[in-house]
Design a protein around this motif. Structure first.
Motif, PDB file in Angstrom:
ATOM      1  N   LEU A  66       5.773 -23.535  54.680  1.00 58.47           N
ATOM      2  CA  LEU A  66       5.663 -22.339  54.080  1.00 58.47           C
ATOM      3  C   LEU A  66       5.712 -22.190  52.566  1.00 58.47           C
ATOM      4  N   HIS A  67       6.500 -23.225  52.093  1.00 59.25           N
ATOM      5  CA  HIS A  67       6.394 -23.374  50.524  1.00 59.25           C
ATOM      6  C   HIS A  67       5.989 -24.926  50.154  1.00 59.25           C
ATOM      7  N   GLU A 111      11.534 -13.536  54.545  1.00 60.26           N
ATOM      8  CA  GLU A 111      10.615 -12.860  55.627  1.00 60.26           C
ATOM      9  C   GLU A 111      10.643 -13.486  56.756  1.00 60.26           C
ATOM     10  N   LYS A 112      10.767 -14.698  56.513  1.00 60.16           N
ATOM     11  CA  LYS A 112      10.705 -15.699  57.928  1.00 60.16           C
ATOM     12  C   LYS A 112      11.980 -15.460  58.837  1.00 60.16           C
ATOM     13  N   THR A 118       9.646 -15.504  50.883  1.00 63.26           N
ATOM     14  CA  THR A 118       8.959 -16.175  51.947  1.00 63.26           C
ATOM     15  C   THR A 118      10.113 -16.657  52.918  1.00 63.26           C
ATOM     16  N   THR A 164       9.307 -16.308  44.773  1.00 62.74           N
ATOM     17  CA  THR A 164       8.305 -16.181  45.714  1.00 62.74           C
ATOM     18  C   THR A 164       8.819 -17.050  47.132  1.00 62.74           C
TER      19      THR A 164
END
Length: 409
Positions: free
Chosen positions: A251-252, A388-389, A385, A381
């Motif tokens: 995810l990152h 949100e997960k 992320t 950012t």
């Protein structure tokens, strides 16, 4: 007429002779052969492979001390294991308490080793001084060769007993130790090593000790299978390797890496989130995989949950009337490696599945809270992320709970 059995349990009616003559004292390595499970966990495949780990861990400890850069593990025909390293070599001088060469003491006497607080090792995985002697006790035979930069020494043992005194077999300018052994078929259910099991363990060691070069060779078949393991990226490379193996999307972009030192104790953490719904948390203490976790895992989990909740509150992602995210929410889709190296690691049992040091919990907790908070501030950012997960996991968990309640009603 039926007779009544007044002794259904079959207890002897004559008084059993239980006196001082019934108390046995097992000498030397006899205790290991009598109760191997106490020392290696089992006499099945797990215990069999544990023998290899014990010898390799001694070489890894030499690497940790800064004296070893190459470790070679060979699987030879007949299920013989050979482990070689280019460390300092087990000392061959006379050990004062026993009058025997130190290398002989290491392989024949329980609780004998260089890791009880002397200057030989500051940090090590071998803490109890039983690894080499246990392997010797449970082997049909074991041979050790030591090079000290001047001479090459050799000794052979059979089922824990020395066949002849330590002898010089030649001159050499090299240093290092080589141990070859065959597990005793009288002890183990089956003597058959699994290449993939050994490869997995050795790969872990290569990741945990950035820069160490480990070679695994399987020479049992018609063709030699060989794997070279060397990772300068350390545990960051470990996380990347896991994601590649699992075929998941990160995810990152970068693996988050955190490290801290407190005196001679160190802790490092590498973590990255992916698009899956499972967590994978691997923890290690002094390069030993703590399969049952322990203090360092507890510290990591508590700090991670606190960091994410605090950040979400501070930036109003979680509102005042929202509940805090739970540990299971913030770890969904997480791959994390925790590695601590402690001068006085305290494990539960010889198989070292769980770490007990409370200091490790504090060290990891403080590291993760302080440095991950800073990372989130510098990388908003990535922070959003991850949050949100976690929020998605929380909503799914709550929806599942409500659905269960409806189904019950």
């Amino acid at each position: 007429m039926d007779t009544v059995d007044n002794n259904p349990a079959g207890i002897p009616t004559e008084e059993a002779n239980y006196d001082s003559s019934q108390i046995q004292v097992l000498e030397g390595l006899e205790a290991v052969r009598k109760r191997p499970g106490m020392y290696i966990g089992s006499t099945g495949p797990r215990g069999l492979h544990h023998l290899v780990y014990e010898i390799v861990d001694n070489s890894i400890d030499e690497a940790l001390a800064g004296y070893c850069s190459m470790i070679e593990v060979d699987l030879l025909p007949g299920e013989i294991i050979k482990v070689s390293d280019n460390g300092r070599g087990i000392p061959v001088g006379t050990q004062s308490q026993t009058g025997l060469p130190a290398v002989t003491v290491v392989f024949t006497i329980l609780h004998a080793g260089g890791k009880f607080g002397g200057s030989g090792y500051k940090v090590s995985g071998g803490l109890h001084g039983v690894g080499a002697s246990v392997v010797n006790a449970l082997s049909e035979w074991l041979e050790v060769e030591v090079c000290d930069g001047e001479h090459r020494y050799y000794q052979r043992f059979e089922r824990g007993k020395e066949c002849a005194p330590l002898a010089i077999t030649g001159d050499t300018d090299q240093k290092g130790t080589q141990v070859a052994f065959r597990a005793d078929p009288e002890i183990f259910e089956e003597v058959l090593y699994d290449y993939d099991t050994l490869l997995r363990r050795l790969r872990e060691q290569a990741f945990l000790n950035a820069g160490v070069y480990i070679v695994l060779r399987d020479q049992r078949g018609t063709e030699t299978v060989e794997e070279h393991l060397h990772y300068e990226g350390g545990i960051r490379s470990f996380v990347e390797h896991i994601h590649q193996q699992k075929g998941v999307e990160s995810l990152h972009d970068e693996v988050i890496y955190l490290a801290a030192r407190e005196g001679d104790n160190t802790a490092e953490v590498a973590l990255q989130y992916n698009d899956s719904y499972t967590e994978l948390l691997l923890s290690f203490a002094n390069n030993i995989h703590t399969t049952d976790g322990g203090a360092h895992e507890v510290g990591f989990k508590a700090a991670l949950t606190r960091v994410i909740n605090d950040y979400a509150r501070r930036y109003n992602i979680l509102k005042d009337n929202d509940e805090n995210l739970k540990g299971e929410d913030v770890r969904e889709g997480l791959t994390a490696i925790i590695s601590v190296k402690l001068t006085d690691a305290q494990f539960e049992g010889q198989t070292k599945a769980k770490l007990g040091n409370t200091a490790a919990r504090t060290l990891v907790d403080t590291l993760v809270y302080d440095k991950l908070t800073t990372y989130f501030e510098e990388n908003p950012t990535v922070a959003r992320t991850i949050i949100e997960k976690s929020l998605g996991a929380s909503r799914a968990r709550e929806a599942a709970r409500r659905a269960r309640e409806v189904a019950r009603r």
